[in-house]
Design an enzyme around this catalytic site. Structure first.
Site, short mmCIF file in Angstrom:
data_model
loop_
_atom_site.label_atom_id
_atom_site.label_comp_id
_atom_site.label_asym_id
_atom_site.label_seq_id
_atom_site.Cartn_x
_atom_site.Cartn_y
_atom_site.Cartn_z
N GLU A 299 -8.61 11.29 -4.61
CA GLU A 299 -7.25 10.83 -4.87
C GLU A 299 -6.87 11.01 -6.33
O GLU A 299 -5.70 11.28 -6.65
CB GLU A 299 -7.11 9.35 -4.47
CG GLU A 299 -7.10 9.09 -2.98
CD GLU A 299 -8.49 9.24 -2.35
OE1 GLU A 299 -8.56 9.42 -1.12
OE2 GLU A 299 -9.50 9.15 -3.09
N HIS B 54 -9.25 0.18 5.27
CA HIS B 54 -8.18 0.92 5.95
C HIS B 54 -7.11 -0.03 6.48
O HIS B 54 -6.40 0.30 7.43
CB HIS B 54 -8.76 1.73 7.12
CG HIS B 54 -9.80 2.72 6.70
ND1 HIS B 54 -11.11 2.37 6.50
CD2 HIS B 54 -9.72 4.05 6.43
CE1 HIS B 54 -11.80 3.44 6.13
NE2 HIS B 54 -10.99 4.47 6.08
#
Length: 312
Positions: free
Chosen positions: A60, A129
């Protein structure tokens, strides 16, 4: 008009903007041939090719760093986070780079980029998540933060975000991806950033929310209506900037305020909303402002936790 899902509306928005503006491109993990983990970019690689839809390493930090550089050079990147939980890996590039360039250079440059991806829980995703972390970014000048609740708004806000000349963090609630469907216009439209909507009119209580919790508020309002209590539901849609005027107008009408969000209570964005109501509409209140939030804990995998997810 045509019916589409929340996910489909986001896909439509990105595709339409890529056709409209050749400077718009998509990057992220598995966004190319595979079409994204949730298939938001499905078909884009075939239509636009590998130069405008390309896969990146699982980093990321690198994804956001490349997007910032491209934006500074006049491109309009859309960086997908496979899950928004992992946006933390690129935190420095967002808050210390993307958010500060315009200020540092006296308005002589801009960073027109969108960082988007799935967030939120209620899908048994476990610790990494399921987080709802919009409050991480609402204190950062130079950023815009968006969290739509409907398919119509998801499309209109995404198009507005792509066209905006500032970095926009776009949270998409994964629980809504295929559960929310709506008829939306075939014509080009945008939903302005920073403008709330009245999702339900009422006179006895103001509920303020955003993202998936808007639907919970609407369900609660229907139950209250059975007892002849009419709740007004305000969907903020954007959290930075946020439409305090719409919230204050509603609170001054109903004299009661409840703020509902999925993120943990402590330092959640609801505290900011509550503070503004207390500062600017205190004389209109007949009762203290109430927050309904998640617990101050991590999101577990266990199903039984659903029954205790919120507290007041």
């Amino acid at each position: 008009m045509h019916e589409t899902t929340y996910l489909g509306a986001i896909r439509e928005a990105i595709g339409e903007e890529m056709r409209r503006d050749p400077n718009v491109f998509v990057l992220g993990e598995d966004v190319g041939v595979y079409g994204g983990a949730f298939k938001v970019t499905d078909g884009f690689y075939k239509e636009f090719g590998g130069e405008r839809v390309f896969d990146t390493p699982i980093s990321e930090e690198a994804i956001i760093g490349v997007a910032v550089g491209a934006a500074l050079m006049g491109m309009r990147p859309i960086a997908e986070m496979q899950f928004m939980d992992f946006i933390s890996c690129g935190f420095d590039q967002i808050v210390n780079e993307a958010a500060t360039y315009r200020y540092r250079y006296g308005g002589h440059c801009s960073v027109p980029m969108v960082i988007r991806g799935p967030s939120g829980g209620n899908v048994h995703g476990g610790l990494f998540h399921s987080q709802t972390r919009e409050a991480w970014f609402t204190q950062v000048a130079g950023l815009k933060v968006v969290m739509p609740a409907t398919a119509y708004d998801a499309k209109g806000l995404m198009k507005a975000a792509i066209r905006d000349n500032n970095p926009v963090i776009f949270f998409e609630h994964k629980y809504l991806y295929r559960r929310v469907k709506e008829n939306i216009s075939e014509e080009d439209y945008i939903v302005p950033l920073g403008k709330a909507r009245v999702a339900r009119e009422g006179s006895d209580l103001t509920m303020v929310s955003w993202g998936a919790m808007v639907h919970q508020c609407l369900s609660a309002a229907e139950l209250l209506a059975e007892d002849e209590t009419e709740a007004e539901v305000i969907d903020l849609r954007s959290l930075l900037p946020w439409d305090s005027a719409a919230v204050l107008e509603s609170v001054r009408k109903t004299s009661r305020a409840m703020i509902v969000h999925e993120a943990p209570r402590t330092s959640g964005f609801g505290g900011e909303v509550a503070a503004v109501i207390a500062e600017q509409a205190f004389d209109s209140l007949d009762a203290p402002v109430v927050r309904v939030t998640a617990l101050d804990t991590h999101v577990p995998l266990a199903r039984r936790w659903r029954s205790t997810i919120c507290r007041t």
